[in-house]
Design an enzyme around this catalytic site. Sequence first.
Site, short mmCIF file in Angstrom:
data_model
loop_
_atom_site.label_atom_id
_atom_site.label_comp_id
_atom_site.label_asym_id
_atom_site.label_seq_id
_atom_site.Cartn_x
_atom_site.Cartn_y
_atom_site.Cartn_z
N ARG A 138 1.20 -0.90 0.20
CA ARG A 138 0.14 -0.52 0.14
C ARG A 138 0.89 0.87 -0.28
O ARG A 138 2.27 1.33 0.08
CB ARG A 138 -0.75 -0.11 1.18
N GLU A 147 -1.25 10.51 8.22
CA GLU A 147 0.59 9.49 8.63
C GLU A 147 0.60 9.58 10.18
O GLU A 147 -0.19 10.56 11.15
CB GLU A 147 1.56 10.00 8.27
N HIS A 148 0.47 8.61 11.29
CA HIS A 148 0.62 8.77 12.63
C HIS A 148 -0.72 8.84 12.96
O HIS A 148 -1.15 9.27 14.15
CB HIS A 148 1.59 9.59 12.84
N GLY A 201 10.78 -3.15 2.74
CA GLY A 201 12.21 -2.23 3.60
C GLY A 201 11.56 -0.61 3.25
O GLY A 201 12.25 -0.34 3.91
N GLY A 216 8.94 1.51 3.25
CA GLY A 216 7.16 2.66 3.54
C GLY A 216 6.22 1.84 2.90
O GLY A 216 4.74 2.84 2.93
N SER A 239 4.90 -0.76 2.76
CA SER A 239 3.80 -2.30 3.34
C SER A 239 4.60 -3.63 3.02
O SER A 239 3.97 -4.61 3.02
CB SER A 239 2.88 -2.34 3.57
N SER A 240 5.84 -3.44 2.77
CA SER A 240 5.98 -5.15 2.60
C SER A 240 5.48 -6.03 4.18
O SER A 240 5.24 -7.46 3.33
CB SER A 240 7.15 -5.19 2.09
N ASP A 287 -2.17 -0.69 7.71
CA ASP A 287 -1.51 -1.17 6.25
C ASP A 287 -1.44 -2.62 6.19
O ASP A 287 -2.55 -2.74 5.12
CB ASP A 287 0.26 -1.74 6.83
N TYR A 321 9.03 5.18 16.62
CA TYR A 321 7.99 4.91 16.55
C TYR A 321 7.45 4.77 17.62
O TYR A 321 6.10 5.03 17.79
CB TYR A 321 7.48 3.69 15.68
C1 GLA Z 1 3.60 2.34 10.18
C2 GLA Z 1 2.80 1.29 10.43
C3 GLA Z 1 1.15 2.06 9.93
C4 GLA Z 1 0.90 3.26 9.97
C5 GLA Z 1 1.98 3.86 10.14
C6 GLA Z 1 2.68 5.86 10.24
O1 GLA Z 1 3.46 1.84 8.92
O2 GLA Z 1 2.61 -0.15 10.30
O3 GLA Z 1 0.62 1.21 11.50
O4 GLA Z 1 0.93 3.89 11.67
O5 GLA Z 1 3.35 3.63 10.65
O6 GLA Z 1 1.58 5.55 9.30
#
Ligand code: GLA
Length: 340
Positions: free
Chosen positions: A18, A24-25, A108, A110, A112-113, A154, A203
């Site tokens: 994705r 974000e966050h 790796g 960002g 979502s692998s 994700d 994180y």
């Molecule tokens: C990672 C986490 C998600 C989300 C993002 C930040 O991808 O897996 O759950 O918190 O960071 O938006």
Amino acid sequence: MSAIRSGTARVTAVAPGRVNLIGEHTDYMGGLVLPMAVHLSTTVTGTRGGRVIELRSAQLDGVVRIPLPVGDAAAVDPAWGRYVAGVAAELGTSTGFSGTVDSTVPLGSGLSSSAALEVATALALGMTGTPLEVALACQRAEHAATGVPCGIMDQLCSAAGVEGHALLIDCATLDVTPVPVPDDAHIWVVDSGRPRRLVESGYAARRAACEAAVDLVGPLPYADMADIEDIADPVLRSRARHVRTECDRVRGFAAALHADDLVRAGQLMVASHTSLRDDFEVSTPVLDALVEELCSVTGVHGARLTGAGFGGCVVALAGPGVELPGWEVRPAAGASVTVT
Ligand code: GLA
């Protein structure tokens, strides 16, 4: 002469990566996110049977061999097998699996692998249920396997993606509303070339700060802005400000997509990046420079870091005919499994 068949069914489970367009966050704070499943995906193929999960990766070294029932998922070696073990432990899998993992999701970066691997694994191992149930199981698996207290975005995006759409997810209610991506919106992902760093520690620290701010002003997505500005601790104040304002930007972005107002959508992406840089402090100088460079290209409406930050990729929104040094990603359907 007819082919000899073993009678063992071949399972093929495919789950997309994705890209998060905005929001974000905010997911682990019960806020809004707007990710989009992409046509880059992870495929787990093989046969079920026996008492061991054995997987090879087309991209990564090492064979993952997990005797069932799973012991300590976080101790599995090679490390990519921890996601597999986490899912198998979460599902209480007792039937083994033998096969391969192949992925077109850059690892790796960002995109979502890891969530794609978890969701594909869950379906390959035979999990049935709604996309939300699959996503929740995979989120728990990731917590157990990596110790990173990730939100639901994700896994839910990978499980519930809708072709041609981004997903507006309210992470408090877990309602998913597909939002059509206009035909003239071209989404690009550009790798900063810097692997993500400090994701684990950074994180968890960001999440902890947000939770401390909730104790002061209540749920951040709906907190009063004046209350947030009154938080004495400057770090908690800025973390809370990011979450609160980011949720407004997600609403604005969804409205802009509905109105096909890509200029407005791009402005909101840039504002999101600024907030992630200044208030949430998860950007890096390389990501900042890349966002600025991409935004200076004619036809680019906006850009921002995507995912947890600390390195990884930038997402850019462009009009037709723009070529950027990355991947153009298309909004794709969510995970599926076939047994033949
Ligand atoms: C990672 C986490 C998600 C989300 C993002 C930040 O991808 O897996 O759950 O918190 O960071 O938006």
